[in-house]
Design a protein around this motif. Structure first.
Motif, PDB file in Angstrom:
ATOM      1  N   SER A 153      25.593 -17.074  56.146  1.00  0.00           N
ATOM      2  CA  SER A 153      25.032 -17.104  54.801  1.00  0.00           C
ATOM      3  C   SER A 153      26.112 -16.719  53.801  1.00  0.00           C
ATOM      4  O   SER A 153      26.740 -15.669  53.940  1.00  0.00           O
TER       5      SER A 153
ATOM      6  N   TYR B 121      27.126 -15.767  49.990  1.00  0.00           N
ATOM      7  CA  TYR B 121      26.511 -15.154  48.816  1.00  0.00           C
ATOM      8  C   TYR B 121      27.572 -14.853  47.758  1.00  0.00           C
ATOM      9  O   TYR B 121      28.760 -14.751  48.074  1.00  0.00           O
TER      10      TYR B 121
ATOM     11  N   SER C  90      23.233 -21.208  52.080  1.00  0.00           N
ATOM     12  CA  SER C  90      23.266 -20.345  50.896  1.00  0.00           C
ATOM     13  C   SER C  90      22.277 -19.197  50.990  1.00  0.00           C
ATOM     14  O   SER C  90      22.434 -18.194  50.291  1.00  0.00           O
TER      15      SER C  90
ATOM     16  N   ALA D 157      19.778 -18.795  49.560  1.00  0.00           N
ATOM     17  CA  ALA D 157      19.432 -18.428  48.187  1.00  0.00           C
ATOM     18  C   ALA D 157      17.956 -18.041  48.083  1.00  0.00           C
ATOM     19  O   ALA D 157      17.081 -18.694  48.649  1.00  0.00           O
TER      20      ALA D 157
ATOM     21  N   SER E  17      22.011 -14.814  44.152  1.00  0.00           N
ATOM     22  CA  SER E  17      22.411 -15.801  45.149  1.00  0.00           C
ATOM     23  C   SER E  17      22.718 -17.099  44.424  1.00  0.00           C
ATOM     24  O   SER E  17      22.508 -17.229  43.228  1.00  0.00           O
TER      25      SER E  17
END
Length: 296
Positions: free
Chosen positions: A186, A188, A214, A216, A221
């Motif tokens: 991930s 960020y 992502s 998000a 994010s």
């Protein structure tokens, strides 16, 4: 460039994000079930959320030319709340839905006995339904969390090569890779991985079985991190084929294990269950006829 974000929480993003993602090259997403910040107080709130991931979000994504799938589960954090645990009994009827391509996010948050039980139970559900599993590794004490995760997976009926271990970093990537699981990262703005660290890992460990997302959500994010990783990969000497492998073919291969991945975006409908994403009339739409003051 075609991009697949294999872990993004679009229910917390705006329609502007969908438009920006499409412009950047994103053509497919998988949205894992996760906690919402505000604690849920009953299984019923999970069911409404699952219904939204199966209906409203695919509808919304299709408006912007993006194929949307989801993974469903009791997430690790809420596995510790006795009010939420009964949702495990409801999951089987949701895991047969066409748009569900894995069981997830499951795994660890605080590495409690309750999380042990939820992880083991949901790995069994994945095996029973012929689905892969998306596993969340804890944000604290990551190496211990990874090792505990791998122990539970090895004891389960689900083969290692049907498991995606997510939120990996430099301390956990080698052991995760050696296990035979798929590798998730991930990216960020301030926490977890960034583009430079991600590309360095790809340079050291290679692009095979790696998925970049992502993740998000409603925190700080960036839903365009997949594109930013792709651009940096090219700048650092990776080929177009390498980028396509990491940011398209690998997520297609993993979620394709479900037998349910459909990458053709359905024609967008005007409404979903009678509701649209429009709020008010478009700027160029004619307004209502003026009513004379005497008749008002």
């Amino acid at each position: 460039m075609r991009l697949f974000d294999p872990h993004i929480h679009m229910t917390s993003r705006t329609t502007d994000d969908y438009q920006a993602m499409y412009t950047a090259g994103v053509r497919a997403v998988v949205e894992p079930a996760f906690w919402l910040g505000q604690p849920r107080t009953s299984p019923a709130s999970f069911l409404d959320y699952f219904d939204a991931l199966l209906g409203w979000e695919p509808f919304r994504a299709a408006q912007y030319g993006i194929a949307h799938h989801c993974t469903l589960a009791l997430n690790p954090k809420e596995a510790n709340d006795p009010r939420c645990v009964p949702v495990l009994d409801e999951l089987p009827r949701y895991l047969v839905k066409d748009n569900v391509v894995a069981v997830g996010e499951i795994g660890y948050d605080s590495m409690t006995p309750a999380e042990d039980n939820a992880l083991a139970a949901q790995l069994q559900l994945a095996a029973d339904h012929g689905l892969p599993a998306l596993v969340h590794t804890p944000h604290r004490d990551k190496l211990a969390g990874l090792r505990r995760t791998l122990d539970v997976v090895r004891e389960s009926a689900l083969p290692m090569d049907r498991v995606l271990i997510d939120h990996l970093n430099e301390t956990t990537v080698k052991e995760a890779k050696d296990s035979g699981c798929w590798l998730g990262f991930s990216v960020y703005p301030d926490t977890k991985m960034d583009e430079d660290r991600m590309v360095a890992i790809l340079q050291e460990h290679g692009p095979e079985r790696v998925l970049v997302n992502s993740a998000a959500d409603w925190g700080k994010s960036d839903p365009l991190k997949t594109r930013k990783v792709a651009d940096l990969m090219l700048a650092e000497g990776f080929t177009d084929d390498d980028v396509d492998l990491v940011l398209w073919r690998n997520p297609v291969a993993f979620y394709g294990l479900s037998g349910r991945l459909a990458l053709d975006v359905p024609a967008p409908l005007d409404t979903h269950e009678g509701n649209s994403i429009q709020r008010g009339a478009p700027k160029d739409a004619p307004g209502p006829a003026a009513v004379p003051a005497a008749e008002a």
